[in-house]
Design a protein around this motif. Structure first.
Motif, PDB file in Angstrom:
ATOM      1  N   LEU A 154       0.831  -1.205   0.000  1.00 26.90           N
ATOM      2  CA  LEU A 154       0.000   0.000   0.000  1.00 26.90           C
ATOM      3  C   LEU A 154       0.860   1.248   0.000  1.00 26.90           C
ATOM      4  O   LEU A 154       0.650   2.189   0.763  1.00 26.90           O
ATOM      5  CB  LEU A 154      -0.928  -0.004   1.214  1.00 26.90           C
ATOM      6  CG  LEU A 154      -1.916  -1.165   1.306  1.00 26.90           C
ATOM      7  CD1 LEU A 154      -2.806  -1.039   2.522  1.00 26.90           C
ATOM      8  CD2 LEU A 154      -2.757  -1.259   0.055  1.00 26.90           C
ATOM      9  N   GLY A 155       1.848   1.263  -0.879  1.00 24.34           N
ATOM     10  CA  GLY A 155       2.838   2.333  -0.864  1.00 24.34           C
ATOM     11  C   GLY A 155       3.959   1.995   0.092  1.00 24.34           C
ATOM     12  O   GLY A 155       5.023   2.623   0.077  1.00 24.34           O
ATOM     13  N   GLU A 156       3.721   1.021   0.920  1.00 24.41           N
ATOM     14  CA  GLU A 156       4.714   0.408   1.800  1.00 24.41           C
ATOM     15  C   GLU A 156       4.358  -1.071   1.889  1.00 24.41           C
ATOM     16  O   GLU A 156       3.182  -1.439   1.910  1.00 24.41           O
ATOM     17  CB  GLU A 156       4.711   1.053   3.187  1.00 24.41           C
ATOM     18  CG  GLU A 156       5.793   0.517   4.113  1.00 24.41           C
ATOM     19  CD  GLU A 156       5.901   1.298   5.412  1.00 24.41           C
ATOM     20  OE1 GLU A 156       6.084   0.656   6.467  1.00 24.41           O
ATOM     21  OE2 GLU A 156       5.798   2.540   5.363  1.00 24.41           O
ATOM     22  N   LEU A 157       5.371  -1.920   1.940  1.00 26.24           N
ATOM     23  CA  LEU A 157       5.156  -3.362   1.922  1.00 26.24           C
ATOM     24  C   LEU A 157       4.408  -3.828   3.167  1.00 26.24           C
ATOM     25  O   LEU A 157       4.753  -3.463   4.290  1.00 26.24           O
ATOM     26  CB  LEU A 157       6.511  -4.077   1.828  1.00 26.24           C
ATOM     27  CG  LEU A 157       6.464  -5.615   1.816  1.00 26.24           C
ATOM     28  CD1 LEU A 157       5.802  -6.108   0.543  1.00 26.24           C
ATOM     29  CD2 LEU A 157       7.884  -6.176   1.947  1.00 26.24           C
ATOM     30  N   PHE A 158       3.393  -4.651   2.958  1.00 30.00           N
ATOM     31  CA  PHE A 158       2.747  -5.406   4.030  1.00 30.00           C
ATOM     32  C   PHE A 158       3.250  -6.846   3.900  1.00 30.00           C
ATOM     33  O   PHE A 158       2.735  -7.607   3.086  1.00 30.00           O
ATOM     34  CB  PHE A 158       1.226  -5.350   3.890  1.00 30.00           C
ATOM     35  CG  PHE A 158       0.616  -4.078   4.402  1.00 30.00           C
ATOM     36  CD1 PHE A 158      -0.281  -4.103   5.457  1.00 30.00           C
ATOM     37  CD2 PHE A 158       0.938  -2.843   3.835  1.00 30.00           C
ATOM     38  CE1 PHE A 158      -0.859  -2.925   5.935  1.00 30.00           C
ATOM     39  CE2 PHE A 158       0.375  -1.667   4.308  1.00 30.00           C
ATOM     40  CZ  PHE A 158      -0.522  -1.709   5.363  1.00 30.00           C
ATOM     41  N   PRO A 159       4.267  -7.240   4.678  1.00 32.83           N
ATOM     42  CA  PRO A 159       4.944  -8.515   4.436  1.00 32.83           C
ATOM     43  C   PRO A 159       4.066  -9.746   4.632  1.00 32.83           C
ATOM     44  O   PRO A 159       4.300 -10.780   4.000  1.00 32.83           O
ATOM     45  CB  PRO A 159       6.097  -8.498   5.442  1.00 32.83           C
ATOM     46  CG  PRO A 159       6.292  -7.058   5.789  1.00 32.83           C
ATOM     47  CD  PRO A 159       4.927  -6.455   5.734  1.00 32.83           C
TER      48      PRO A 159
END
Length: 497
Positions: free
Chosen positions: A307-312
């Motif tokens: 979401l614009g940054e990784l959700f691992p």
């Protein structure tokens, strides 16, 4: 003592000979925390971009699992392929976007606020692209349900405005279960209702990554923390807590024009032509009379994406996938069991249990011949084991109970299946159970580390490798014991009143 324990275990797998002890224990001990953690760490890495179903990252993750199954000699489930593909759209979120507000108090004073990711909000996984501004209106549950004489939008003009809404639905006496509100209470249904009433932006009061909301290019949305919603009320000298109390106790709309000016932006691109796959590998049964009976164990492979940054998605659900992979690798080295064992890695769980529902519509194995499906979800943080539904099927449960008592020595709890449950299914196992499969589930108890659910901090560092090793070893023994049983009592025990 070890020999006594092993012979006790053999009573449940009566076709095995004592000389098999050495090979079974050899591969039991070959499962290590380093191995299991390694699979999870890899799947949670940036190469797979959060494993969003439909996206290239998910496809890479599916190929990673299938390559290991092939390496271990585990046969493809779908003739010559491990995959069954389905079309699925997805949305790329290029940045976290923005959320700002011009707060207006009851005296007309203003203050500008800027909110931050991930503390205050998450961008919408399937939001439209662009920027919108408008006055804020709280619309309760955001539901219009004519047959229940209920409408959160009654008397409220939201055209070209931003609506803020709650999860859930009213629960009057005539709404005894989810089915009464299923056509209205889902997030996608609430989004469509907001669009039909003319809203151009939505703030969901539920800060959670949620890729299951249907994409619509005409509306921009995000998920906000409770504290942000409370601030919007407080600035108007109102109490969200009190409004919620009335909303829930009276089951009547409590919509309010809050009048703050909200600006919401999203940086997204929709891809209508994506696809995902369910993955199945099998160890075929060897007994002429029992080989068509199948024991399935599975976990959803997909995650929340980026979401614009990784959700691992390490705990949810690289952990469950990794636990099964290690057990599958060890089982592939043993003499073929009587019954078939199938390893099921499911796609699009986070998009609405789509992979499980597709399997239920068109199962690979005859439902009547499927002994059980055992679902693993978020099995990588804790000290104990929970085998959901075990009391309802003691003929299945006893194999896993014996494996734990004799070799694993973890606290293990179980329960009866809740056959009276009518709500929206929340797991792949529940979805399959509602379609007539004998579905059980595995969880961890006694959490060791902080839980980050649908959060960018769900990283490999939040996992407990030791419990993952034990879950894999326990599965390895329990599955092999069940697959080799001379007979299995499948009579269901109904929960006592």
């Amino acid at each position: 003592m070890r020999n006594i324990l092993f012979l006790t275990f053999l009573l449940l797998t009566s076709n095995l000979q004592a000389q098999d002890e050495e090979v079974i224990l050899k591969y039991f001990h070959s499962i290590t925390s380093e191995e299991v953690f390694g699979y999870a760490k890899t799947l949670a890495g940036p190469e797979y971009d959060g494993r969003l179903a439909g996206s290239p990252g998910y496809t890479k993750a599916a190929e990673y699992v299938a390559e290991h199954l092939k390496e271990w000699g585990i046969q493809p489930g779908y003739n010559s392929s491990y995959f069954k593909h389905y079309p699925l759209d997805y949305t790329t979120v290029n940045s976290v976007g923005s959320l700002t507000a011009l707060l207006i108090d009851s005296k007309g004073n203003t203050i500008a606020k800027s909110y931050s990711f991930p503390e205050h909000y998450y961008p919408g996984s399937n939001s439209g692209n662009g920027e919108v501004s408008g006055d804020l209106v709280y619309v309760g549950y955001g539901i219009t349900a004519p047959e229940h004489q209920y409408d959160d939008y009654k008397g409220i003009d939201v055209k070209n405005k931003i609506v803020m809404l709650e999860s859930g639905h009213p629960k009057p006496e005539n709404a005894k279960d989810w089915d009464d509100w299923a056509a209205y209470a889902g997030s996608s249904e609430k989004m469509n209702n907001a669009i039909q009433h003319g809203a151009k932006g939505v703030l969901f009061i539920s800060k959670i990554a949620s890729p299951g909301i249907t994409y619509n290019k005409d509306i921009i949305y995000c998920h906000i923390d409770d504290k942000v919603a409370e601030e919007f009320f407080f600035a108007r000298h109102l109490s969200l807590e009190k409004v919620r109390k009335v909303l829930k106790e009276k089951n009547k709309p409590q919509s309010i024009e809050l009048k703050h000016n909200i600006t919401l932006s999203a940086d997204t691109k929709h891809h209508p032509d994506g696809s995902y796959a369910n993955i199945i590998g099998i160890i075929p049964g060897s007994d002429p009379l029992l080989k068509d009976e199948v024991i399935m164990v599975g976990a959803h492979l997909d995650g929340q994406g980026n979401l614009g940054e990784l959700f691992p998605g390490a705990l949810d659900n690289a952990s469950g996938v990794a636990d099964i992979m290690a057990a599958a690798r060890a089982l592939s080295n043993l003499p073929a069991p009587k019954r078939t064992i199938a390893f099921f890695f499911i796609g699009a769980e986070e998009k609405g249990l789509l992979g499980a529902l597709e399997y239920a519509k068109d199962p690979l194995f005859n439902k009547d011949k499927t002994i059980c499906y055992i679902n693993l979800d978020m099995v990588g943080n804790g000290n104990g084991l929970y085998f959901g539904g075990g009391q309802s099927f003691p003929g299945i449960y006893k194999h896993f109970e014996a494996a734990n008592e004799q070799y694993i020595h973890r606290t293990m709890k179980t329960n009866y299946l809740n056959r009276s449950y009518k709500g929206r299914p929340r797991t792949d196992g529940m979805a399959l159970s509602q379609h007539g499969f004998r579905a059980l589930s595995v969880h961890c108890t006694d959490r060791v580390k902080k839980l980050y659910y649908h959060h960018p901090a769900d990283t490999p560092e939040t996992l407990v490798p030791e419990i993952m090793e034990d879950v894999s070893k326990w599965l390895y023994l329990g599955l092999y014991s069940l697959a080799n049983a001379e007979s299995i009592d499948l009579n269901e025990v109904i929960k006592p009143e």
